[in-house]
Design a protein around this motif. Sequence first.
Motif, short mmCIF file in Angstrom:
data_model
loop_
_atom_site.label_atom_id
_atom_site.label_comp_id
_atom_site.label_asym_id
_atom_site.label_seq_id
_atom_site.Cartn_x
_atom_site.Cartn_y
_atom_site.Cartn_z
N ARG A 140 -4.62 69.55 56.27
CA ARG A 140 -4.01 69.46 56.10
C ARG A 140 -2.43 69.41 56.46
N ALA A 141 -2.71 69.93 58.00
CA ALA A 141 -1.05 70.49 58.79
C ALA A 141 -1.85 69.34 60.10
N THR A 142 -0.74 68.55 60.05
CA THR A 142 -1.38 67.21 60.58
C THR A 142 -0.55 66.97 61.50
N CYS A 143 -0.21 67.91 62.79
CA CYS A 143 0.61 67.66 63.78
C CYS A 143 0.44 66.64 64.78
N GLY A 144 -0.13 66.16 64.65
CA GLY A 144 0.23 64.59 65.40
C GLY A 144 1.12 64.36 64.62
N ASP A 145 0.71 63.87 63.68
CA ASP A 145 1.97 62.68 62.89
C ASP A 145 2.58 64.53 61.52
N CYS A 146 3.38 65.33 62.51
CA CYS A 146 3.47 66.52 61.84
C CYS A 146 4.28 65.78 60.00
N ALA A 147 2.98 67.15 59.17
CA ALA A 147 3.28 67.06 58.09
C ALA A 147 4.28 67.34 57.62
N MET A 148 5.07 68.43 58.28
CA MET A 148 6.66 68.27 57.87
C MET A 148 7.80 67.67 58.06
N CYS A 149 7.56 67.10 58.09
CA CYS A 149 8.37 65.71 59.11
C CYS A 149 8.66 64.64 58.20
N PHE A 184 12.85 70.37 55.78
CA PHE A 184 11.49 69.33 56.54
C PHE A 184 12.00 69.67 57.39
N PHE A 185 11.28 69.53 58.27
CA PHE A 185 11.41 69.96 60.11
C PHE A 185 12.22 68.48 60.13
N ARG A 186 12.38 68.57 61.99
CA ARG A 186 13.01 67.09 63.24
C ARG A 186 11.19 66.80 63.82
N LEU A 245 11.08 68.86 67.06
CA LEU A 245 11.15 70.33 67.58
C LEU A 245 9.70 70.35 66.65
N LYS A 246 9.04 69.72 65.36
CA LYS A 246 8.37 70.62 64.48
C LYS A 246 8.19 72.03 64.41
N CYS A 247 7.70 72.59 64.48
CA CYS A 247 7.21 73.96 63.86
C CYS A 247 7.81 75.07 65.48
N CYS A 248 7.94 74.44 66.57
CA CYS A 248 8.20 75.06 67.75
C CYS A 248 9.37 75.62 67.96
N PHE A 301 -0.97 79.47 63.43
CA PHE A 301 0.49 79.56 61.88
C PHE A 301 0.38 77.76 62.49
N PHE A 302 -0.09 77.98 60.78
CA PHE A 302 -0.21 76.15 60.30
C PHE A 302 0.18 76.38 59.06
N CYS A 303 1.34 75.35 58.59
CA CYS A 303 2.42 75.38 57.78
C CYS A 303 2.00 75.18 56.15
N LYS A 304 0.63 74.47 56.28
CA LYS A 304 0.12 74.09 55.01
C LYS A 304 -1.52 74.63 54.89
S1 SF4 Z 1 5.25 72.13 61.10
FE1 SF4 Z 1 3.52 72.68 62.76
S2 SF4 Z 1 2.14 73.08 61.62
FE2 SF4 Z 1 2.56 72.02 60.69
S3 SF4 Z 1 1.74 69.86 60.93
FE3 SF4 Z 1 3.67 70.09 62.40
S4 SF4 Z 1 3.18 70.71 64.02
FE4 SF4 Z 1 1.64 70.95 62.66
#
Ligand code: SF4
Length: 364
Positions: free
Chosen positions: A30-39, A52-54, A57-60, A154-157
């Motif tokens: 569920r941590a789909t980094c290519g298509d960021c799950a938090m965006c 939510f993340f930008r 920026l994502k989680c970086c 690190f994984f958001c989910k």
């Molecule tokens: S927040 Fe980070 S770990 Fe989660 S999907 Fe986005 S890039 Fe991956």
Amino acid sequence: MTDSLRDTLPAAHRHLLPEVYDRPAVVETRATCGDCAMCPKGDRTPGAADVFFRPDLKCCTYHPTLPNFLVGAILADDSPEMSEGKRRVEERIARRIGVTPQWLAPPRKQRVLLEAARGTSFGRSKALLCPYFDGEGGGLCTVWRHRESVCSTFFCKHDAGAVGDAFWMANKQFLGTVELALSRHAAQAVSPDVTEPRIPRLKLTIEDLEDRPPNEDDYAGYWGEWVGREADFYRACHAHVQAMTAADLTRLLDEPDEPHGPERLAELVRRHDTLASSAIAARLVPNPKMRTTTLPGGVGVTTYSLFDAMCLTPDLFEVVRQFRADETVAETRARLAREHDVEIPDALLLSLQQHEILVPPDAG
Ligand code: SF4
Ligand code: SF4
């Protein structure tokens, strides 16, 4: 063939890691980094998450502390895909801020900022962005192959919810201990005369405050005869670590200087065992600390992590509400089957437990 935990880590030191790293890799689907799950996804429903993340920026929004041997690995990597990461590392070394024999570290001011702003701004403010993150093309890490322990774990989910989170935390802690031991050992092996700054974490010198490098005397005190040849030093640390064996690392972690190695390894093994377990507690109740919000498709629930909120259908949320401390799980399941014709599959129950939507009565 399935990747092992070892296969997912940087080549510089993975050959040194203990046997637990030969177990299968843990994949967080569920941590789909290519298509960021938090965006946020355009006009798509935001689901259960309220954080939510930008996308740029994502989680970086974290500045890594790279141990010397990984800096050396980046500098020694001549593949075309590493050229941008290498350029950024060289630029950082030239600035002399956070550049010490053991680490290529964030400016101390950056650490203070992250500590103070993590809760409000992680994933949301460019002021915290990693210098190795390339925001173009969906956001990529330019040093991915040689990333350090925090970034590797690190994984958001987490597919296994809080149980997965605990495994990754234990993995981070053990790998961090390994990085500390190896970078200290490599620095001393390459040159016994180099030293590290003795400035407490989250304290700032006037140079730190004004975004300047340490003064010449202090810098020369850390680096000795290696001033101006820091990149060579890091490369030598990498070569030293590459030539070590797993037995060498075990000996290092058993030394009194590294008191946490064995206990953190034991914790990692224990957490991985738990991840593989499908045991369900005898009694479960809805997590009294669970936050709920009403969503168009059901009920949003947040338990162990703000980043891993979930959306339960109204029917499933009602099932969760049926669990009681005065019944065993088996009795509740039998009652739901008898009175409501509802069967709860083991996998669903396990998932609710792992995500701490249902918890043992004494855990609240
Ligand atoms: S927040 Fe980070 S770990 Fe989660 S999907 Fe986005 S890039 Fe991956
Ligand atoms: S090193 Fe890579 S993974 Fe880690 S924060 Fe920076 S860009 Fe992200």
